[in-house]
Design a protein around this motif. Structure first.
Motif, short mmCIF file in Angstrom:
data_model
loop_
_atom_site.label_atom_id
_atom_site.label_comp_id
_atom_site.label_asym_id
_atom_site.label_seq_id
_atom_site.Cartn_x
_atom_site.Cartn_y
_atom_site.Cartn_z
N SER A 28 0.82 -1.21 0.00
CA SER A 28 0.00 0.00 0.00
C SER A 28 0.86 1.25 0.00
O SER A 28 0.59 2.21 -0.73
CB SER A 28 -0.93 -0.02 1.22
OG SER A 28 -1.75 -1.16 1.22
N MET A 31 2.46 1.66 -3.49
CA MET A 31 1.52 2.18 -4.47
C MET A 31 1.25 3.66 -4.26
O MET A 31 1.14 4.43 -5.21
CB MET A 31 0.21 1.37 -4.41
CG MET A 31 0.34 -0.05 -4.91
SD MET A 31 -1.15 -1.02 -4.63
CE MET A 31 -2.32 -0.12 -5.61
N GLU A 431 4.33 -0.58 -12.47
CA GLU A 431 3.72 -0.82 -11.18
C GLU A 431 3.12 -2.22 -11.10
O GLU A 431 3.40 -2.98 -10.16
CB GLU A 431 2.63 0.23 -10.90
CG GLU A 431 3.15 1.64 -10.75
CD GLU A 431 3.20 2.38 -12.07
OE1 GLU A 431 3.01 1.72 -13.11
OE2 GLU A 431 3.44 3.60 -12.07
N LEU A 432 2.30 -2.58 -12.10
CA LEU A 432 1.69 -3.90 -12.08
C LEU A 432 2.73 -5.00 -12.22
O LEU A 432 2.60 -6.08 -11.64
CB LEU A 432 0.65 -4.01 -13.21
CG LEU A 432 -0.70 -3.32 -12.97
CD1 LEU A 432 -1.56 -3.40 -14.21
CD2 LEU A 432 -1.42 -3.92 -11.78
N LEU A 435 4.42 -5.43 -8.84
CA LEU A 435 3.46 -6.05 -7.93
C LEU A 435 3.26 -7.52 -8.27
O LEU A 435 3.21 -8.38 -7.38
CB LEU A 435 2.14 -5.29 -7.99
CG LEU A 435 1.07 -5.67 -6.96
CD1 LEU A 435 1.59 -5.43 -5.55
CD2 LEU A 435 -0.19 -4.88 -7.20
N SER A 436 3.16 -7.82 -9.56
CA SER A 436 2.99 -9.22 -9.98
C SER A 436 4.22 -10.05 -9.63
O SER A 436 4.10 -11.20 -9.18
CB SER A 436 2.75 -9.27 -11.50
OG SER A 436 1.59 -8.56 -11.86
N GLU A 690 -8.46 0.48 -13.65
CA GLU A 690 -7.12 0.44 -13.04
C GLU A 690 -7.19 -0.14 -11.63
O GLU A 690 -6.34 -0.93 -11.23
CB GLU A 690 -6.53 1.85 -13.02
CG GLU A 690 -5.09 1.91 -12.55
CD GLU A 690 -4.51 3.30 -12.64
OE1 GLU A 690 -3.43 3.52 -12.06
OE2 GLU A 690 -5.15 4.17 -13.27
N SER A 693 -7.60 -3.80 -11.83
CA SER A 693 -6.34 -4.42 -12.24
C SER A 693 -5.45 -4.68 -11.04
O SER A 693 -4.86 -5.77 -10.90
CB SER A 693 -5.61 -3.53 -13.26
OG SER A 693 -6.38 -3.38 -14.43
N PHE A 694 -5.34 -3.70 -10.14
CA PHE A 694 -4.50 -3.88 -8.96
C PHE A 694 -5.09 -4.91 -8.01
O PHE A 694 -4.36 -5.74 -7.45
CB PHE A 694 -4.30 -2.53 -8.25
CG PHE A 694 -3.23 -1.68 -8.86
CD1 PHE A 694 -1.89 -1.90 -8.55
CD2 PHE A 694 -3.54 -0.67 -9.76
CE1 PHE A 694 -0.89 -1.12 -9.10
CE2 PHE A 694 -2.55 0.12 -10.33
CZ PHE A 694 -1.22 -0.11 -10.00
N CYS A 697 -4.54 -8.28 -9.49
CA CYS A 697 -3.13 -8.65 -9.38
C CYS A 697 -2.79 -9.12 -7.98
O CYS A 697 -2.12 -10.14 -7.80
CB CYS A 697 -2.27 -7.45 -9.78
SG CYS A 697 -0.52 -7.80 -9.87
N ILE A 698 -3.26 -8.41 -6.97
CA ILE A 698 -2.93 -8.76 -5.58
C ILE A 698 -3.53 -10.12 -5.22
O ILE A 698 -2.85 -10.99 -4.65
CB ILE A 698 -3.44 -7.66 -4.62
CG1 ILE A 698 -2.63 -6.38 -4.81
CG2 ILE A 698 -3.34 -8.13 -3.17
CD1 ILE A 698 -3.17 -5.20 -4.05
#
Length: 789
Positions: A28, A31, A431-432, A435-436, A690, A693-694, A697-698
């Motif tokens: 968090s 991001m 960013e993604l 995170l991925s 968006e 998407s996050f 992904c999480i």
């Protein structure tokens, strides 16, 4: 003992929960930092980007407005409102355009459906918007009839030109036949031998501008009907461009400028510079063009859209002319096809005695267009329109490279010029991607431990779901490893963010796309193992249904063999069929029809080929079927088994509720219910998309970690072993603390002697003091006694 185990269990749960909380909290914060950096990196853009009004879009640092609006934020009116003139009614008309009347010719007339009149919305010298008087047309004359009256242009040029202008004012009525007919008539109006009036030629320029609003497809069909008519019009307009004295004619899609040349202009080393400035919209307005004489070359600035410099030092011409076309629809090429949503601007430079004279020379600059989806110029070719080939050619033109975001060209002759650009998409999934990668790393660790635990403890647990869970975890583990190591295309480093350093003036395809067999192989493997993973989630749902709902019926014989063939074999067949079908449909380009260019994953569906896209038929459709099956069985299991009240339950309500919650989450994770978020991610755009998407992904990159926590950490076997390990570590730490100083000295002495026995390491420890070593090796009797006791 029981109290110690409870404490150990609580400590283990606290550690696991603490780690998860730390990870989520860290993500968090990360991001939030990324978002703050993104917003503070370009303060000017972030200040105004969201302030473009009236359907304006943010492009290259400014608001790009629709034709009806202008200003920094598209808030200034640039149109004439609804109006009436006599018996005619007109809708909203943009400045610089002729608006068609709402009244049309009757069905029984040759011009059925065409507007009966047009009206110009114009700017006065004071900058005020005003409507001109309406001009009524003749419903008994159509474009085909006007083509037959070409021979009478010299006597009726004004009438004929105005009728053509009225008949082409409504682009919705334009088809290939009408465009061809209008082109023939207008081309002859510009023909000097026809002696058309100056006003007729000005109206003809308006007609050309209106024709350029027609669709590309209609133009392609029209040029195919009569290519010569379009070549004639282009050539005649070149001659017209240097016949206006020192005047110009500006319309939304075309501008014509003449510049008289005097002896002093042609005797020095100077030239004439014609500049088209960037506007708030794609339309040309009065003041959009500018001419400078006695210039020594091109001098672009931030407001320059394009420039052309004509060298007049070696010319005895008395006049030169410039034309700018806002698109290339009159220049239909066979060797270069534009598929991206941008217009190729064409600029012409001629003098009244040069034609294609090799002694003349020009220099040009073009500003690349703004294209969505981070598509950027990769290379470009400086070209001219060859009337001999009826196509673009590079003979005599040279690529001078790119500087400060502007493309430079030069040619040793005069005619119609353009820049043909090849694009590559630039991508930024930082960013993604990060995170991925973090989520997949956690999943890889959790899945590895889960597989080892399931295999090692299979006899102790005596459960029948081991093979299904191990197969699911194995496919998920391989997919995560492949995703981390191979999802990113190696060629992404050359993703078109910079124009190629080579100045080779060669016409290339509009879209540059890389071939990479390694990336294609990774895409196929990712496709296969992700399908395998979903297949095993479906098998898990069916198995849980039989074990928990239909408990009276045993599983079929050779159940493990059958589910293994389904889980590992069916996805292989689907991937093989997909690759084979795409390969046989388009062998040269099959790889880029199967996968994306920027990442090694299935190609995204295009607007024209969605029904034939591999992502739809070989992934989205089967995954949708599996997820629907999983959701239905999940609801049945949850309602009939997990949350069903048990009268024999002896535990407290709190514990019972906690067990139900964990059971619900455990089944949801192993059935892949969270993958439903992917559908929201696909169908929702903007900020909401968006956010999905996050979230997607999480939840899904950490699916392996979730399985490890719910199916390994929560088992009593793992908790007991973890408790023993914690006790062992705790007791070891306490024993180390209780060791006397003499024992620690002896241990250090033994370590030193061992190191000295290694010749290769002896030199590294030569700085140790021998006296200290001797003291450590010589223990007093009291020390020995204390140790032995």
């Amino acid at each position: 003992m029981a109290a110690g185990r409870v404490c150990d269990l609580r400590a283990l749960v606290a550690i696991v929960c603490g780690l998860l909380t730390t990870i989520i909290f860290g993500l968090s914060i990360w991001m939030a930092v990324v978002k703050i950096k993104r917003e503070t990196a370009t303060p000017t853009e972030s200040t105004f980007k969201g302030d473009c009004r009236n359907s304006g879009t943010w492009q290259n640092g400014t608001c790009h407005c629709p034709e009806e609006w202008k200003g920094l934020r598209c808030t200034i009116v640039n149109f004439c409102g609804n109006s009436t003139y006599g018996n005619f009614t007109f809708g909203k008309i943009a400045v610089g355009r002729y608006g068609p009347s709402l009244e049309t010719c009757g069905k029984d007339t040759p011009n059925a459906g065409s507007p009966r009149a047009t009206r110009l919305c114009n700017l006065t010298e004071d900058g005020e918007i005003e409507l001109q008087n309406a001009t009524e047309g003749n419903c008994n004359i159509n474009l085909e009839i006007l083509v037959e009256e070409i021979d009478s242009i010299s006597t009726n040029s004004s009438i004929i030109s105005k009728e053509v202008q009225i008949l082409t004012s409504n682009i919705d009525n334009l088809n290939a036949n009408k465009i061809t007919s209008a082109t023939k008539v207008v081309g002859q109006i510009f023909n000097t031998s026809r002696n058309a009036s100056p006003q007729a030629k000005i109206d003809a320029v308006t007609t050309v501008s209106q024709l350029l609003d027609a669709s590309e497809k209609v133009f392609q069909e029209a040029v195919g009907k009569d290519e010569k008519a379009f070549s004639t019009l282009i050539a005649e307009m070149e001659n017209y461009s240097w016949s206006l004295g020192n005047n110009s004619v500006v319309n939304p899609n075309i501008a014509v400028q003449s510049v008289p040349l005097h002896p002093k202009d042609t005797g020095g080393s100077t030239g004439v510079l014609f500049t088209v400035k960037r506007g708030a919209s794609d339309s040309l307005l009065s003041g959009s063009t500018h001419v400078d004489t006695e210039k020594d070359g091109v001098h672009p600035d931030k407001m320059t859209e394009l420039q052309i410099w004509l060298n007049t030092s070696k010319s005895n011409a008395t006049s030169c002319g410039f034309i700018v076309y806002q698109n290339s629809k009159f220049f239909q090429s066979k060797i270069f096809t534009s598929t991206l949503n941008y217009s190729i601007k064409v600029i012409s430079s001629t003098a009244n005695n040069t034609g294609n004279n090799q002694n003349a020379s020009v220099k040009m600059v073009f500003r690349p267009p703004y294209i969505e989806n981070k598509t950027k110029v990769h290379s470009f070719a400086c070209v001219y329109w060859s009337f001999a080939k009826n196509d673009w050619d590079t003979d005599g033109c040279f690529n001078d490279g790119e500087r400060d975001g502007v493309l430079y060209c030069r040619c040793n002759h005069t005619t119609n010029f353009a820049v043909l650009m090849s694009f590559k998409k630039g991508y930024n999934y930082r960013e993604l991607h990060m995170l991925s990668t973090a989520g997949c790393a956690l999943s890889i660790t959790g899945l590895t431990l889960t597989i080892i635990f399931q295999i090692v403890t299979r006899k102790v647990r005596k459960t029948s779901v081991t093979w299904v869970l191990v197969s699911l975890c194995t496919s998920m583990l391989i997919f995560n490893v492949l995703f981390v190591s191979g999802i990113e295309n190696d060629n992404k480093k050359n993703n078109g963010t910079n124009i190629t350093a080579s100045n080779e003036n060669k016409i290339r395809p509009e879209e540059i796309r890389d071939q990479n067999r390694k990336c294609t192989a990774f895409a196929a493997l990712l496709h296969y193992f992700l399908l395998v993973m979903f297949t095993w989630t479906g098998i898990s749902a069916v198995q849980l249904y039989f074990l928990l709902i239909r408990t009276m019926r045993p599983l079929p014989q050779r159940f493990t063999l059958y589910i293994s063939l389904i889980g590992w074999g069916v996805p292989a067949v689907m991937v093989a069929m997909t690759v084979g079908i795409i390969f046989f449909q388009d062998p040269p380009q099959w790889e880029l029809k199967y996968r994306q260019e920027e990442i090694c994953w299935l190609a995204l569906p295009e607007s024209t080929g969605f029904k034939t896209n591999p992502l739809l038929w070989s992934f989205i459709l089967p995954v949708t079927i599996i997820l629907i099956n999983n959701v239905v069985l999940y609801i049945v299991i949850i309602v009939k088994v997990v949350w069903k009240n048990n009268q024999n339950l002896t535990s407290t309500k709190k514990v019972s509720l906690l067990k139900k919650v964990f059971s619900t989450l455990s089944i949801a994770v192993v059935l892949g219910i969270t993958w439903i978020l992917g559908f929201f991610m696909l169908v929702v755009d903007g900020k909401a998309g968006e956010i999905f998407s996050f979230i997607f992904c999480i939840f899904n990159t950490t699916q392996g970690l979730q399985i490890f926590i719910l199916y390994t950490v929560r088992t009593k076997i793992f908790q007991n072993e973890a408790s023993k390990m914690l006790k062992l570590l705790s007791s070891s730490a306490e024993r180390v603390k209780l060791l006397p100083s003499a024992t620690r000295m002896r241990l250090r002495a033994r370590m030193y002697n061992m190191l000295r026995s290694l010749p290769a390491l002896n030199e590294r420890f030569r700085l140790l003091e021998p006296a200290v070593v001797t003291e450590e090796m010589t223990l007093s009797g009291s020390d020995q006694a204390s140790i032995s006791s």
